[in-house]
Design a protein around this motif. Structure first.
Motif, PDB file in Angstrom:
ATOM      1  N   UNK A 168       0.845  -1.196   0.000  1.00  0.00           N
ATOM      2  CA  UNK A 168       0.000   0.000   0.000  1.00  0.00           C
ATOM      3  C   UNK A 168       0.883   1.249   0.000  1.00  0.00           C
ATOM      4  N   UNK A 169       1.948   1.203   0.781  1.00  0.00           N
ATOM      5  CA  UNK A 169       2.861   2.345   0.828  1.00  0.00           C
ATOM      6  C   UNK A 169       3.443   2.609  -0.551  1.00  0.00           C
ATOM      7  N   UNK A 170       3.744   1.539  -1.253  1.00  0.00           N
ATOM      8  CA  UNK A 170       4.286   1.664  -2.612  1.00  0.00           C
ATOM      9  C   UNK A 170       3.239   2.311  -3.518  1.00  0.00           C
ATOM     10  N   UNK A 171       1.978   1.965  -3.327  1.00  0.00           N
ATOM     11  CA  UNK A 171       0.894   2.529  -4.126  1.00  0.00           C
ATOM     12  C   UNK A 171       0.734   4.011  -3.809  1.00  0.00           C
ATOM     13  N   UNK A 172       0.790   4.351  -2.528  1.00  0.00           N
ATOM     14  CA  UNK A 172       0.649   5.754  -2.117  1.00  0.00           C
ATOM     15  C   UNK A 172       1.803   6.575  -2.679  1.00  0.00           C
ATOM     16  N   UNK A 173       2.977   5.978  -2.667  1.00  0.00           N
ATOM     17  CA  UNK A 173       4.136   6.665  -3.249  1.00  0.00           C
ATOM     18  C   UNK A 173       3.895   6.959  -4.725  1.00  0.00           C
ATOM     19  N   UNK A 174       3.256   6.015  -5.389  1.00  0.00           N
ATOM     20  CA  UNK A 174       2.928   6.192  -6.803  1.00  0.00           C
ATOM     21  C   UNK A 174       1.979   7.383  -6.966  1.00  0.00           C
ATOM     22  N   UNK A 175       0.977   7.456  -6.097  1.00  0.00           N
ATOM     23  CA  UNK A 175       0.005   8.555  -6.154  1.00  0.00           C
ATOM     24  C   UNK A 175       0.693   9.881  -5.879  1.00  0.00           C
ATOM     25  N   UNK A 176       1.656   9.842  -4.969  1.00  0.00           N
ATOM     26  CA  UNK A 176       2.412  11.045  -4.640  1.00  0.00           C
ATOM     27  C   UNK A 176       3.190  11.524  -5.861  1.00  0.00           C
ATOM     28  N   UNK A 177       3.802  10.563  -6.541  1.00  0.00           N
ATOM     29  CA  UNK A 177       4.589  10.908  -7.731  1.00  0.00           C
ATOM     30  C   UNK A 177       3.702  11.405  -8.864  1.00  0.00           C
ATOM     31  N   UNK A 178       2.429  11.019  -8.809  1.00  0.00           N
ATOM     32  CA  UNK A 178       1.492  11.515  -9.827  1.00  0.00           C
ATOM     33  C   UNK A 178       0.939  12.876  -9.427  1.00  0.00           C
ATOM     34  N   UNK A 179       1.297  13.317  -8.230  1.00  0.00           N
ATOM     35  CA  UNK A 179       0.832  14.624  -7.788  1.00  0.00           C
ATOM     36  C   UNK A 179      -0.604  14.616  -7.304  1.00  0.00           C
ATOM     37  N   UNK A 180      -1.103  13.463  -6.958  1.00  0.00           N
ATOM     38  CA  UNK A 180      -2.501  13.368  -6.540  1.00  0.00           C
ATOM     39  C   UNK A 180      -2.683  13.555  -5.047  1.00  0.00           C
ATOM     40  N   UNK A 181      -1.663  13.189  -4.290  1.00  0.00           N
ATOM     41  CA  UNK A 181      -1.807  13.262  -2.836  1.00  0.00           C
ATOM     42  C   UNK A 181      -0.546  13.842  -2.193  1.00  0.00           C
ATOM     43  N   UNK A 182      -0.688  14.165  -0.920  1.00  0.00           N
ATOM     44  CA  UNK A 182       0.420  14.704  -0.150  1.00  0.00           C
ATOM     45  C   UNK A 182       0.411  13.988   1.193  1.00  0.00           C
ATOM     46  N   UNK A 183       1.574  13.541   1.629  1.00  0.00           N
ATOM     47  CA  UNK A 183       1.641  12.760   2.862  1.00  0.00           C
ATOM     48  C   UNK A 183       2.322  13.555   3.969  1.00  0.00           C
ATOM     49  N   UNK A 184       1.726  13.535   5.146  1.00  0.00           N
ATOM     50  CA  UNK A 184       2.280  14.231   6.305  1.00  0.00           C
ATOM     51  C   UNK A 184       2.599  13.220   7.403  1.00  0.00           C
ATOM     52  N   UNK A 185       3.845  13.270   7.833  1.00  0.00           N
ATOM     53  CA  UNK A 185       4.350  12.362   8.863  1.00  0.00           C
ATOM     54  C   UNK A 185       3.470  12.456  10.121  1.00  0.00           C
ATOM     55  N   UNK A 186       3.021  11.308  10.571  1.00  0.00           N
ATOM     56  CA  UNK A 186       2.248  11.247  11.803  1.00  0.00           C
ATOM     57  C   UNK A 186       0.795  11.655  11.650  1.00  0.00           C
ATOM     58  N   UNK A 187       0.418  12.089  10.435  1.00  0.00           N
ATOM     59  CA  UNK A 187      -0.969  12.530  10.251  1.00  0.00           C
ATOM     60  C   UNK A 187      -1.696  11.682   9.225  1.00  0.00           C
ATOM     61  N   UNK A 188      -1.171  11.657   8.054  1.00  0.00           N
ATOM     62  CA  UNK A 188      -1.862  10.886   7.036  1.00  0.00           C
ATOM     63  C   UNK A 188      -1.550  11.364   5.637  1.00  0.00           C
TER      64      UNK A 188
END
Lengths: 86, 86
Positions: A58-78
DNA sequence: ATGCATTTGTCCGTATGTATG
DNA sequence: TCATACATACGGACAAATGCA
């Protein structure tokens, strides 16, 4: 994908990888508005449960979304959905 | 392997190919019950060690067993013996 | 300030998948 | 067929950051 030099090429970004399938699914959910801009995605653990995959996948998938510019991840939050503007 | 100069060294249909020998040996072990249904086979690396072959050769043997319907392979987990029912 | 729960970050070990020489 | 390297995947464990009571 075909190279300009004529040689057939293997597409390493094929969608037959688990993390890519998950990324595509979440991306579709975002596009469909099931996850609104600014909203937080379910936690990685929850997504792992939902998709029946390991958290690392799942983390790998989220990283993919991040690289697509779709999401932003915040440490300790989500991980948050980004709007079209940002 | 086929010799480019002196003709084929091995019979391509024969069972004297290393991967086929390994496949036959594992298949015999399954039939003999040394690997029970539902049980996981030793990892490819362990089998390679056991048979004194390269992992890629063991993989070829496992693929053979898969095509015979004897085992099922799960990405990231292992190869499992299938029962007569499945 | 002190815990406590939640969430992401990191690392380890093991195993299979793919690619190249 | 062998040897090597890297990617993908699973499962677990612990650390770090956040927020809340």
């Amino acid at each position: 994908m075909t190279g300009q030099d004529g040689g057939p090429r293997y597409d390493p970004r094929g969608a037959d990888l688990v993390y890519m399938l998950i990324a595509d699914d979440i991306a579709a959910a975002i596009t469909a508005g099931r996850y609104a801009a600014g909203q937080r995605l379910p936690s990685e653990a929850a997504l792992a449960e939902e998709y029946g995959a390991a958290r690392m996948t799942v983390r790998r998938a989220v990283r993919e979304l991040r690289e697509r510019g779709l999401v932003r991840t915040v440490y300790g939050k989500g991980t948050y959905v980004l709007g079209p503007g940002q």
